[in-house]
Design an enzyme around this catalytic site. Structure first.
Site, PDB file in Angstrom:
ATOM      1  CG  ASN A 105      -7.732   6.399  -2.363  1.00  0.00           C
ATOM      2  OD1 ASN A 105      -7.163   6.926  -3.321  1.00  0.00           O
ATOM      3  ND2 ASN A 105      -8.662   7.008  -1.686  1.00  0.00           N
ATOM      4  N   GLY A 114      -3.141  12.783  -3.887  1.00  0.00           N
ATOM      5  CA  GLY A 114      -2.279  11.866  -3.142  1.00  0.00           C
ATOM      6  C   GLY A 114      -2.002  12.428  -1.760  1.00  0.00           C
ATOM      7  CB  THR A 116      -0.339  16.263   3.085  1.00  0.00           C
ATOM      8  OG1 THR A 116      -1.774  16.256   3.067  1.00  0.00           O
ATOM      9  CG2 THR A 116       0.149  17.640   3.464  1.00  0.00           C
ATOM     10  CB  THR A 125       3.304  13.191  -2.584  1.00  0.00           C
ATOM     11  OG1 THR A 125       3.476  12.016  -1.804  1.00  0.00           O
ATOM     12  CG2 THR A 125       3.859  12.966  -3.965  1.00  0.00           C
ATOM     13  CB  CYS A 134      -9.249  11.391   0.580  1.00  0.00           C
ATOM     14  SG  CYS A 134     -10.452  11.622  -0.732  1.00  0.00           S
ATOM     15  CD  GLU A 139      -9.204  17.062  -8.761  1.00  0.00           C
ATOM     16  OE1 GLU A 139      -9.902  16.087  -8.411  1.00  0.00           O
ATOM     17  OE2 GLU A 139      -8.025  16.964  -9.110  1.00  0.00           O
TER      18      GLU A 139
HETATM   19  P1  NAD Z   1       1.177   9.292  -2.680  1.00  0.00           P
HETATM   20  O1  NAD Z   1       1.315  10.758  -2.464  1.00  0.00           O
HETATM   21  O2  NAD Z   1       2.193   8.392  -2.124  1.00  0.00           O
HETATM   22  O3  NAD Z   1       1.120   8.948  -4.246  1.00  0.00           O
HETATM   23  C1  NAD Z   1       0.168   9.517  -5.112  1.00  0.00           C
HETATM   24  C2  NAD Z   1       0.730   9.516  -6.527  1.00  0.00           C
HETATM   25  O4  NAD Z   1       1.856  10.402  -6.569  1.00  0.00           O
HETATM   26  C3  NAD Z   1       1.236   8.152  -6.980  1.00  0.00           C
HETATM   27  O5  NAD Z   1       0.945   7.987  -8.356  1.00  0.00           O
HETATM   28  C4  NAD Z   1       2.736   8.267  -6.757  1.00  0.00           C
HETATM   29  O6  NAD Z   1       3.493   7.415  -7.577  1.00  0.00           O
HETATM   30  C5  NAD Z   1       2.981   9.723  -7.108  1.00  0.00           C
HETATM   31  N1  NAD Z   1       4.183  10.316  -6.535  1.00  0.00           N
HETATM   32  C6  NAD Z   1       4.884   9.929  -5.434  1.00  0.00           C
HETATM   33  N2  NAD Z   1       5.952  10.734  -5.247  1.00  0.00           N
HETATM   34  C7  NAD Z   1       5.920  11.649  -6.240  1.00  0.00           C
HETATM   35  C8  NAD Z   1       6.745  12.766  -6.573  1.00  0.00           C
HETATM   36  N3  NAD Z   1       7.824  13.100  -5.857  1.00  0.00           N
HETATM   37  N4  NAD Z   1       6.419  13.504  -7.654  1.00  0.00           N
HETATM   38  C9  NAD Z   1       5.312  13.219  -8.362  1.00  0.00           C
HETATM   39  N5  NAD Z   1       4.513  12.177  -8.114  1.00  0.00           N
HETATM   40  C10 NAD Z   1       4.803  11.403  -7.049  1.00  0.00           C
HETATM   41  O7  NAD Z   1      -0.290   8.927  -2.181  1.00  0.00           O
HETATM   42  P2  NAD Z   1      -0.930   7.479  -2.097  1.00  0.00           P
HETATM   43  O8  NAD Z   1      -0.318   6.770  -0.936  1.00  0.00           O
HETATM   44  O9  NAD Z   1      -0.929   6.866  -3.445  1.00  0.00           O
HETATM   45  O10 NAD Z   1      -2.455   7.848  -1.766  1.00  0.00           O
HETATM   46  C11 NAD Z   1      -2.956   8.034  -0.491  1.00  0.00           C
HETATM   47  C12 NAD Z   1      -3.086   9.507  -0.183  1.00  0.00           C
HETATM   48  O11 NAD Z   1      -3.920  10.137  -1.146  1.00  0.00           O
HETATM   49  C13 NAD Z   1      -3.755   9.764   1.149  1.00  0.00           C
HETATM   50  O12 NAD Z   1      -3.060  10.780   1.808  1.00  0.00           O
HETATM   51  C14 NAD Z   1      -5.142  10.247   0.767  1.00  0.00           C
HETATM   52  O13 NAD Z   1      -5.771  11.075   1.702  1.00  0.00           O
HETATM   53  C15 NAD Z   1      -4.854  10.974  -0.490  1.00  0.00           C
HETATM   54  N6  NAD Z   1      -6.063  11.122  -1.293  1.00  0.00           N
HETATM   55  C16 NAD Z   1      -6.632  12.350  -1.398  1.00  0.00           C
HETATM   56  C17 NAD Z   1      -7.798  12.528  -2.125  1.00  0.00           C
HETATM   57  C18 NAD Z   1      -8.447  13.869  -2.270  1.00  0.00           C
HETATM   58  O14 NAD Z   1      -9.304  14.011  -3.124  1.00  0.00           O
HETATM   59  N7  NAD Z   1      -8.081  14.862  -1.490  1.00  0.00           N
HETATM   60  C19 NAD Z   1      -8.370  11.425  -2.765  1.00  0.00           C
HETATM   61  C20 NAD Z   1      -7.770  10.175  -2.627  1.00  0.00           C
HETATM   62  C21 NAD Z   1      -6.600  10.035  -1.893  1.00  0.00           C
END
Ligand code: NAD
Length: 490
Positions: A160, A236, A238, A240, A292, A471
């Site tokens: 994002n 990423g 929750t 994951t 997020c 962080e």
């Molecule tokens: P995602 O969890 O699908 O992917 C995030 C990253 O993890 C990607 O690089 C992906 O390739 C990797 N990944 C996927 N499966 C994995 C595994 N089994 N092991 C290790 N890595 C793996 O998330 P997304 O769809 O890319 O992002 C959107 C999500 O991120 C939303 O839920 C959003 O709220 C969250 N987010 C949170 C924050 C925060 O600071 N809390 C900031 C931005 C986004």
């Protein structure tokens, strides 16, 4: 340089950065990257595997002594130079980020890329001022806290805010002297690749930063499971995050998990209504609602509910969904076809749950080359029952719900009524109420009469299912170091 003329080129091959070398995946496989504005293929990225992660890890381990030996001043200089190089190419980075993610170019120019520059500058200078503690036990002994880099660490980031969040992790990790194996999202890998092309020029020794592209299931999982990667910083979803914790916790890795949110916006009747409306429009729909920190549940005190709702809906209807490169577009495309389908499925669910769509709710079809792009009209939903899935699950798109509340206690109950606890916004002119409510909200970040005002020194993170750890500022420097207490008898 690939993407030299980002506007004109559509098809490029991205490469991994391993041991200072730009190279394809060991197995030679590729996957497509799409351009959300048009739905077309924008580039190919290496479909790496555990073999590439292993190479990256070996390179990172070999680079550790030299990177440590550069000292904090030397590492700071490299990171500052990297910041300077990104800034010098701000327009190129911004265009690429917008093409890859679908976000308005104006947003990438104003927020994403400047923030990536700021991340490097902030941690490059923070490390110079980072001090360890000492605890004197009267005449008995003195303790001092030695903070050493962990070694090789893994950084995994989402789509994002691609370069913004990627650099938010790697900058502190590198500043304290770790070497990094990093994985940007496979959905938006382009700016991380462009960054990898600048590392040597910035004076970064080979192997210090390794960027391995590919899917989460292969590359992400291989980083998390690698026995010689001792800490994982992940942002990423929750689900994951839970999978990462399942694998990493029994290996006793240090873990920082920044996860999803379902953030409430509390609008009290005594607020500055115009300001609350302006900012709620932004906190709901900036980046197509794919931040997020976006507020997705707007709760308004009953006395002003009808007025606030009507004025908000009227403003939302005027938002322009359009070509991300057009400066008059307020919203661009959402990141992928699958994500568009997911967001629209929640609108359908909301209606099944009894919600009324006050505006939006459908895919927007633009003309010409953009007709296959993934656009959604900004959507406001009212009348949902409490505890419904629409208000419990993260949608992560341009969709908000709006509902009234009566008193402060009612507002708090509703605000805290989700499994998430990332951010919250309060609109009130009553200072005491602001303090009271802020303290009772289950959230890691609370904004009063503002939204997304960020000081990089402050702790950043969530509670409940929004994550574990913090962080930002000194929290990040602490996360990426191991503390050792040294006790010396006097
Ligand atoms: P995602 O969890 O699908 O992917 C995030 C990253 O993890 C990607 O690089 C992906 O390739 C990797 N990944 C996927 N499966 C994995 C595994 N089994 N092991 C290790 N890595 C793996 O998330 P997304 O769809 O890319 O992002 C959107 C999500 O991120 C939303 O839920 C959003 O709220 C969250 N987010 C949170 C924050 C925060 O600071 N809390 C900031 C931005 C986004």
């Amino acid at each position: 340089m690939p993407f030299e003329n980002a506007r004109a080129r559509t098809m490029e091959d991205l490469l991994n950065l391993i041991n200072g070398e730009l190279r394809p995946a060991v197995k030679g496989h590729w996957m497509d990257v799409h351009r959300p504005a048009t739905g077309e293929v924008l580039a190919r990225l290496p479909k790496s595997t555990a073999d590439d992660v292993e190479l990256a890890c070996v390179a990172a381990e070999a680079a550790l002594p030299a990177w440590k030996a550069m000292g904090r001043e030397g590492r700071s200089q490299v990171l500052l130079e990297l910041a300077r190089l990104i800034e010098a190419d701000l327009e190129g980075f911004a265009q690429l980020e917008s093409m890859d993610n679908g976000k308005p170019l104006s947003l990438a120019r104003k927020v994403d890329i400047p923030r990536a520059v700021a991340n490097f500058r902030f941690f490059a200078t923070a490390i110079i001022h980072f001090s360890s503690e000492a605890h004197l036990m009267d005449d008995v002994a003195v303790n001092w806290t030695d903070r050493q880099p962990i070694g090789v660490v893994g950084c995994i980031s989402p789509w994002n805010l691609p370069l913004y969040l990627f650099t938010w992790k790697i900058a502190p990790a590198l500043a304290v002297g770790n070497c990094v194996v990093a994985k940007p999202s496979e959905i938006t890998p382009c700016t991380a690749f462009r960054l990898s092309q600048l590392c040597a020029q910035a004076g970064m020794p080979p192997g210090v930063l390794n960027i391995v592209h590919g899917s989460g299931a292969e590359v992400g999982a291989a980083i998390v499971a690698h026995p010689r990667i001792s800490a994982i910083s992940f942002t990423g979803g929750t689900r994951t995050g839970a999978e990462i914790a399942r694998v990493a916790a029994p290996m006793f890795k240090k873990l920082s998990l920044e996860l999803g949110g379902k953030n409430p916006v509390l609008v009290f009747a005594d607020c500055d209504l115009d300001e609350a409306l302006d900012t709620t429009l932004r906190s709901s729909f900036t980046n197509q609602g794919q931040i997020c920190l976006c507020g997705s549940r707007v709760l308004v005190q009953r006395a002003i509910y009808d007025q606030f709702r009507d004025r908000l809906v009227e403003r939302v209807k005027r938002l322009r969904v359009g070509d991300p490169s057009d400066p008059s577009s307020d919203l661009g495309a959402v990141v992928s076809h699958d994500h568009m389908e997911k967001v629209l499925s929640y609108v359908k669910l909301a209606q099944e749950e009894g919600g009324r769509v006050l505006c939006g709710g459908e895919r927007v079809r633009l003309d010409g080359a953009l007709s296959k792009g993934w656009y959604i009209a900004p959507t406001v939903i009212e009348g949902l029952p409490e505890q419904c899935r629409t208000d419990q699950e993260e949608i992560f798109g341009p969709v908000i719900s709006i509902a009234p509340f009566d008193e402060e206690a009612d507002a708090l109950t509703k605000a805290n009524n989700t499994p998430y606890g990332l951010a919250a916004v309060i609109w009130t002119r009553d200072v005491q109420r602001a303090h009271r409510v802020a303290r009772s909200l289950q959230a890691g970040i609370v904004w009063v009469n503002c939204w997304m005002v960020r000081d990089l020194r402050t702790p950043f993170g969530g509670v409940k299912q929004s994550g574990v750890g913090r962080e930002g500022g000194v929290e990040a420097l602490r996360f990426f170091t191991e503390a050792k207490n040294v006790c010396i008898k006097l």
